[in-house]
Design a protein around this motif. Structure first.
Motif, PDB file in Angstrom:
ATOM      1  N   UNK A  33     -68.752 -72.037  -2.571  1.00 28.06           N
ATOM      2  CA  UNK A  33     -68.322 -73.078  -1.639  1.00 28.06           C
ATOM      3  C   UNK A  33     -66.801 -73.164  -1.564  1.00 28.06           C
ATOM      4  N   UNK A  34     -66.098 -72.399  -2.382  1.00 27.99           N
ATOM      5  CA  UNK A  34     -64.640 -72.376  -2.360  1.00 27.99           C
ATOM      6  C   UNK A  34     -64.160 -71.006  -2.827  1.00 27.99           C
ATOM      7  N   UNK A  35     -63.021 -70.586  -2.290  1.00 32.13           N
ATOM      8  CA  UNK A  35     -62.498 -69.261  -2.635  1.00 32.13           C
ATOM      9  C   UNK A  35     -61.602 -69.290  -3.867  1.00 32.13           C
ATOM     10  N   UNK A  36     -60.955 -70.401  -4.102  1.00 36.54           N
ATOM     11  CA  UNK A  36     -60.027 -70.485  -5.226  1.00 36.54           C
ATOM     12  C   UNK A  36     -58.687 -69.825  -4.980  1.00 36.54           C
ATOM     13  N   UNK A  37     -58.415 -69.383  -3.750  1.00 35.42           N
ATOM     14  CA  UNK A  37     -57.156 -68.706  -3.443  1.00 35.42           C
ATOM     15  C   UNK A  37     -56.038 -69.714  -3.191  1.00 35.42           C
ATOM     16  N   UNK A  38     -54.819 -69.347  -3.597  1.00 34.51           N
ATOM     17  CA  UNK A  38     -53.685 -70.213  -3.296  1.00 34.51           C
ATOM     18  C   UNK A  38     -53.164 -69.918  -1.891  1.00 34.51           C
ATOM     19  N   UNK A  39     -52.173 -70.702  -1.448  1.00 39.56           N
ATOM     20  CA  UNK A  39     -51.690 -70.579  -0.068  1.00 39.56           C
ATOM     21  C   UNK A  39     -51.183 -69.179   0.241  1.00 39.56           C
ATOM     22  N   UNK A  58     -47.692 -63.189  13.267  1.00 40.86           N
ATOM     23  CA  UNK A  58     -46.381 -63.452  12.679  1.00 40.86           C
ATOM     24  C   UNK A  58     -46.467 -64.747  11.886  1.00 40.86           C
ATOM     25  N   UNK A  59     -45.842 -64.757  10.706  1.00 40.46           N
ATOM     26  CA  UNK A  59     -45.752 -65.959   9.880  1.00 40.46           C
ATOM     27  C   UNK A  59     -44.344 -66.508  10.031  1.00 40.46           C
ATOM     28  N   UNK A  60     -44.232 -67.773  10.462  1.00 41.90           N
ATOM     29  CA  UNK A  60     -42.925 -68.350  10.780  1.00 41.90           C
ATOM     30  C   UNK A  60     -42.831 -69.772  10.241  1.00 41.90           C
ATOM     31  N   UNK A  61     -41.613 -70.307  10.212  1.00 45.15           N
ATOM     32  CA  UNK A  61     -41.407 -71.714   9.929  1.00 45.15           C
ATOM     33  C   UNK A  61     -41.551 -72.528  11.202  1.00 45.15           C
ATOM     34  N   UNK A  62     -41.847 -73.804  11.055  1.00 41.87           N
ATOM     35  CA  UNK A  62     -42.064 -74.631  12.240  1.00 41.87           C
ATOM     36  C   UNK A  62     -40.809 -74.755  13.106  1.00 41.87           C
ATOM     37  N   UNK A  63     -39.613 -74.571  12.488  1.00 42.16           N
ATOM     38  CA  UNK A  63     -38.393 -74.653  13.291  1.00 42.16           C
ATOM     39  C   UNK A  63     -38.206 -73.434  14.186  1.00 42.16           C
ATOM     40  N   UNK A  64     -38.995 -72.393  13.978  1.00 43.91           N
ATOM     41  CA  UNK A  64     -38.906 -71.208  14.833  1.00 43.91           C
ATOM     42  C   UNK A  64     -40.064 -71.066  15.800  1.00 43.91           C
ATOM     43  N   UNK A  65     -40.947 -72.081  15.845  1.00 45.46           N
ATOM     44  CA  UNK A  65     -42.164 -71.950  16.655  1.00 45.46           C
ATOM     45  C   UNK A  65     -41.872 -71.897  18.150  1.00 45.46           C
ATOM     46  N   UNK A 152     -51.995 -67.144  23.006  1.00 47.71           N
ATOM     47  CA  UNK A 152     -51.049 -67.406  21.927  1.00 47.71           C
ATOM     48  C   UNK A 152     -51.616 -68.578  21.137  1.00 47.71           C
ATOM     49  N   UNK A 153     -52.010 -68.322  19.899  1.00 42.74           N
ATOM     50  CA  UNK A 153     -52.716 -69.327  19.104  1.00 42.74           C
ATOM     51  C   UNK A 153     -51.891 -69.690  17.869  1.00 42.74           C
ATOM     52  N   UNK A 154     -51.643 -70.978  17.709  1.00 42.89           N
ATOM     53  CA  UNK A 154     -50.862 -71.475  16.583  1.00 42.89           C
ATOM     54  C   UNK A 154     -51.812 -71.888  15.457  1.00 42.89           C
ATOM     55  N   UNK A 155     -51.548 -71.375  14.262  1.00 42.83           N
ATOM     56  CA  UNK A 155     -52.372 -71.692  13.094  1.00 42.83           C
ATOM     57  C   UNK A 155     -51.493 -72.369  12.042  1.00 42.83           C
ATOM     58  N   UNK A 156     -51.547 -73.694  11.913  1.00 44.90           N
ATOM     59  CA  UNK A 156     -50.805 -74.350  10.831  1.00 44.90           C
ATOM     60  C   UNK A 156     -51.324 -73.871   9.478  1.00 44.90           C
ATOM     61  N   UNK A 157     -50.425 -73.549   8.566  1.00 49.51           N
ATOM     62  CA  UNK A 157     -50.836 -72.937   7.309  1.00 49.51           C
ATOM     63  C   UNK A 157     -51.783 -73.828   6.514  1.00 49.51           C
ATOM     64  N   UNK A 158     -51.653 -75.154   6.675  1.00 48.54           N
ATOM     65  CA  UNK A 158     -52.520 -76.059   5.921  1.00 48.54           C
ATOM     66  C   UNK A 158     -53.959 -76.068   6.422  1.00 48.54           C
ATOM     67  N   UNK A 159     -54.226 -75.434   7.570  1.00 47.16           N
ATOM     68  CA  UNK A 159     -55.594 -75.367   8.084  1.00 47.16           C
ATOM     69  C   UNK A 159     -56.316 -74.094   7.660  1.00 47.16           C
ATOM     70  N   UNK A 160     -55.662 -73.234   6.884  1.00 47.60           N
ATOM     71  CA  UNK A 160     -56.279 -71.980   6.454  1.00 47.60           C
ATOM     72  C   UNK A 160     -57.135 -72.223   5.215  1.00 47.60           C
ATOM     73  N   UNK A 161     -58.362 -71.754   5.244  1.00 46.78           N
ATOM     74  CA  UNK A 161     -59.266 -71.825   4.097  1.00 46.78           C
ATOM     75  C   UNK A 161     -59.721 -70.414   3.746  1.00 46.78           C
ATOM     76  N   UNK A 162     -60.389 -70.282   2.610  1.00 45.00           N
ATOM     77  CA  UNK A 162     -60.767 -68.959   2.161  1.00 45.00           C
ATOM     78  C   UNK A 162     -62.039 -68.419   2.766  1.00 45.00           C
ATOM     79  N   UNK A 207     -48.735 -68.036  12.548  1.00 43.64           N
ATOM     80  CA  UNK A 207     -49.067 -68.834  11.370  1.00 43.64           C
ATOM     81  C   UNK A 207     -47.822 -69.609  10.982  1.00 43.64           C
ATOM     82  N   UNK A 208     -47.925 -70.923  10.974  1.00 43.42           N
ATOM     83  CA  UNK A 208     -46.736 -71.775  10.874  1.00 43.42           C
ATOM     84  C   UNK A 208     -46.709 -72.558   9.573  1.00 43.42           C
ATOM     85  N   UNK A 209     -45.619 -72.367   8.842  1.00 49.29           N
ATOM     86  CA  UNK A 209     -45.329 -73.191   7.668  1.00 49.29           C
ATOM     87  C   UNK A 209     -44.366 -74.299   8.068  1.00 49.29           C
ATOM     88  N   UNK A 210     -44.641 -75.515   7.628  1.00 50.09           N
ATOM     89  CA  UNK A 210     -43.766 -76.618   7.956  1.00 50.09           C
ATOM     90  C   UNK A 210     -42.398 -76.415   7.315  1.00 50.09           C
TER      91      UNK A 210
END
Length: 216
Positions: A33-39, A58-65, A152-162, A207-210
């Motif tokens: 029920x969980x992957x145990x993976x870190x961010x 592409x993995x970016x910061x939110x200031x570059x979105x 073009x799809x934005x994926x906030x990093x906090x919404x990623x699960x394993x 993929x956006x990191x705050x």
């Protein structure tokens, strides 16, 4: 025993694992029920899966979105859902954007004339490389993510699960869910890859990191 009871008994027998254990009796097989993976591991795995599916990631910061979106849509006409954060769109794109909402939907013929769509996403499942849209205001109606040829799809990093159980635990399954695993593609009888049959031919995933102090 009634016919109904007999049918249900056969179903229970069929879904057992051969050891006499039955689903629902507390002795069934244990599923993850969980992957145990870190961010970091989640992002790395999701990128690997999406790139394997021929998505551009592409993995970016939110200031570059805003700049990342602008670079992918410059010169294109595109649709956005009514709830997309305004800060995500560079002002230079204002004349190229068309807004869609449930109250004022764009018809399919008009959508087909547009080059692209920008949406956010609800959940991304790293192990399967699947992005889920749930019709929230920043994702909009299913049609806008299926008709234009470029998503073009934005994926906030906090919404990623394993894994899948983690993903569906975060979703309201009564909502209109759209599951995206790479650009639309299929194969004919000779295994020739054909793109764009069921949806966009091109998928850009940001993929956006705050970023500290950055607005969204």
């Amino acid at each position: 025993m009634s016919a109904r009871d007999e049918i249900l008994a056969r179903i229970r027998e069929a879904i057992g694992d051969g050891s006499g254990r039955r689903v629902g009796d507390g002795r069934g097989p244990a599923y993850r029920t969980a992957s145990g993976l870190d961010e970091h591991a989640l992002v790395e795995l999701l990128v690997d899966r999406l790139e394997d599916y021929k998505a551009r990631v592409e993995v970016i910061g939110s200031d570059g979105l805003a700049e990342a979106i602008r670079s992918r849509l410059e010169g294109k006409r595109f649709v956005v859902p009514a709830g997309l954060p305004p800060a995500w769109l560079d002002p230079s794109l204002a004349d190229s954007a068309v807004t869609d909402s449930r109250e004022a939907p764009i018809d399919v013929e008009r959508l087909d004339e547009l080059d692209a769509v920008v949406t956010s996403s609800a959940v991304a499942i790293a192990e399967t490389g699947t992005i889920v849209l749930d019709g929230s205001p920043d994702q909009g109606r299913r049609a806008i993510s299926l008709v234009p040829d470029h998503h073009v799809c934005v994926v906030p990093v906090e919404t990623i699960v394993g894994i899948v159980p983690e993903g569906f635990a975060r979703l309201d399954t009564t909502r209109p869910l759209t599951l995206i695993s790479g650009p639309s593609a299929t194969s004919d009888i000779e295994l020739e890859r054909v793109e764009g049959v069921h949806g966009p031919r091109t998928l850009d995933v940001l993929i956006v990191r705050q970023t500290a102090g950055a607005g969204t």
